[in-house]
Design a protein around this motif. Structure first.
Motif, short mmCIF file in Angstrom:
data_model
loop_
_atom_site.label_atom_id
_atom_site.label_comp_id
_atom_site.label_asym_id
_atom_site.label_seq_id
_atom_site.Cartn_x
_atom_site.Cartn_y
_atom_site.Cartn_z
N UNK A 1 0.84 -1.11 0.03
CA UNK A 1 0.05 0.02 0.13
C UNK A 1 0.80 1.33 -0.05
N UNK B 1 -2.14 -3.39 9.45
CA UNK B 1 -3.32 -3.50 9.93
C UNK B 1 -3.42 -4.57 11.04
N UNK B 2 -2.72 -5.71 10.45
CA UNK B 2 -2.80 -7.15 11.50
C UNK B 2 -2.18 -6.72 12.78
N UNK C 1 -4.29 -4.18 14.96
CA UNK C 1 -5.50 -4.54 15.78
C UNK C 1 -5.21 -5.93 16.40
N UNK C 2 -4.24 -6.58 15.91
CA UNK C 2 -4.22 -7.73 17.05
C UNK C 2 -2.82 -7.47 17.96
N UNK D 1 5.44 -6.45 8.27
CA UNK D 1 5.66 -5.67 7.43
C UNK D 1 6.51 -4.57 7.82
N UNK E 1 -8.18 4.75 19.96
CA UNK E 1 -9.18 4.57 18.76
C UNK E 1 -10.41 3.97 19.73
N UNK E 2 -10.03 3.24 20.39
CA UNK E 2 -11.27 2.26 21.07
C UNK E 2 -11.91 3.20 22.30
N UNK F 1 -17.23 5.91 16.14
CA UNK F 1 -17.10 4.52 15.87
C UNK F 1 -17.89 4.00 14.49
N UNK G 1 -15.28 5.16 11.85
CA UNK G 1 -14.07 3.97 11.76
C UNK G 1 -14.68 2.84 11.08
N UNK G 2 -15.95 2.51 11.57
CA UNK G 2 -16.56 1.31 10.87
C UNK G 2 -16.70 1.59 9.38
N UNK G 3 -17.09 2.67 8.93
CA UNK G 3 -17.50 2.80 7.45
C UNK G 3 -16.02 3.03 6.84
N UNK H 1 -13.30 1.30 7.51
CA UNK H 1 -12.92 0.00 7.33
C UNK H 1 -13.69 -1.04 6.18
N UNK H 2 -14.97 -0.61 6.18
CA UNK H 2 -15.84 -1.35 5.28
C UNK H 2 -15.27 -0.87 3.91
N UNK I 1 -12.31 -2.41 2.80
CA UNK I 1 -12.62 -3.88 2.40
C UNK I 1 -12.85 -3.90 0.93
N UNK J 1 -17.59 -5.14 13.56
CA UNK J 1 -16.33 -4.39 13.58
C UNK J 1 -14.91 -5.13 13.52
N UNK K 1 -15.15 -7.41 10.36
CA UNK K 1 -14.68 -6.58 9.02
C UNK K 1 -13.28 -6.32 9.30
N UNK L 1 -10.70 -7.72 6.46
CA UNK L 1 -9.84 -6.77 5.89
C UNK L 1 -8.40 -7.29 5.77
N UNK L 2 -7.85 -7.69 6.96
CA UNK L 2 -6.56 -8.48 7.11
C UNK L 2 -6.40 -9.55 6.18
#
Lengths: 191, 191
Positions: free
Chosen positions: A72, A83-84, A87-88, A94, A112-113, A123, A126-128, A130-131, A134, B127, B130, B134-135
């Motif tokens: 990207x 992202x991985x 979020x995880x 990378x 963020x949370x 929220x 962020x959801x939109x 992410x969608x 995707x 969320x 999604x 994405x990941x």
DNA sequence: TGCCCAACAGGACATTTGTCAAAGATCTGA
DNA sequence: TCAGATCTTTGACAAATGTCCTGTTGGGCA
């Protein structure tokens, strides 16, 4: 009026009062990086998601043959991170670095949370985002499935016309999944 | 206890009481389809996101040469739809059909949003799903960037070992972005 | 200014993958 | 159970792309 770029992006999805946007901004840290600076090393944790205010970053991976693959680019108003890992809370596979001097607004997962809980509109935002991300990735995959190198290149040109001016062609090739020689031959035919 | 598959999936992310899960279920419609049945035609709106309870679906696109490209398979416990058409309420550019007799739990966008508002835990669930999707797509793109057909095939084998038993190889090839002849030659070498 | 290095173009050849045609193999429904 | 349909394999060849190499250019920096 000259709205803040982040506010402009948020307000394409949800409206904010001045106070709300100030509150949002409090959750970000301003961070600036130099051209060529590595912002996230492979193997490190990814503490931030970066909103690019000015400049140009990229996410890439080195494969076992030492070849570089660009997942990207992130120009102005893009969000960029691993992202991985972000979020995880795992170690990154990378690398994120800067192709130009870059200013960012940086957001931790905790903030963020916290922001999502405090302000449901965020929220939703962020959801939109992410969608939509995707959906964009699905389109890129469909492009790999159905297009050859030439079509992928022209698709990229129309999708991000500004990018090719700012990025060496070898990196464009890497993003498209071809060698720079192949890309060079494609652009030759144009003339 | 034999939990409902949807509940099991939700509870990997957030815990629900029996009452809450009943409330969740009220937002879904049971829908069953026959093998070969087209669930979403190209050009139609996509009113539902499908949770596959039993069976196997796929999302695909026909390109201008009449060639079929498979974007995604959906086995048990997968969510499947044309994400763009569903979320943006636009006409679909993809087709969804069934490779086996299939039972689904179907969710409209309105009910998804209603559920998210009524039960913040479900918003968290959607969320995270999604984000994980994405990941997963990023990984698939990295696979296109850095792997040849053979490596992509073996990656798919380890990722979804059950899939190859249930899907004609020509479709596996289509998902991998190669012709069935190429895939056939790859599997020949194994022996 | 001048040097050096990154970026780019191009040739020659190897490898991978696609295309087309045909023949086996397997499944499936009447 | 059989016959048609679908799926898979295989071969010969074409096209796309990769690899290795060389030379040129042009911009950035000491």
């Amino acid at each position: 009026m000259n709205a803040h770029p982040l506010r402009k992006q948020i307000e394409e999805i949800v409206k904010l009062t001045d106070e709300e946007f100030d509150f949002v901004l409090e959750h970000f840290q301003k961070k600036a990086f130099k051209k060529h600076q590595i912002v996230l090393h492979e193997g490190d944790y990814a503490p931030f998601d970066f909103f690019v205010v000015k400049g140009l970053m990229r996410v890439s991976r080195l494969d076992s043959d030492g070849k570089e693959h660009i997942l990207q680019f992130g120009m102005e108003n893009w969000w960029i991170t691993d992202a991985e890992a972000f979020h995880h809370k795992t170690k990154s596979t990378l690398m994120v670095d800067c192709l130009e001097d870059t200013q960012t607004l940086s957001l931790t997962l905790e903030n963020k949370e916290k922001l999502s809980r405090a302000l449901p509109k965020m929220q939703t935002f962020f959801f939109k985002k992410t969608t939509n991300g995707y959906i964009a990735l699905q389109k890129r995959i469909l492009c790999f499935l159905s297009s050859n190198a030439n079509d992928r290149y022209h698709n990229l040109l129309t999708l991000y016309p500004g990018l090719i001016q700012r990025v060496p062609k070898a990196m464009i090739a890497s993003y498209l999944g071809v060698t720079r020689e192949t890309l060079s031959r494609l652009t030759k035919i144009e003339a």
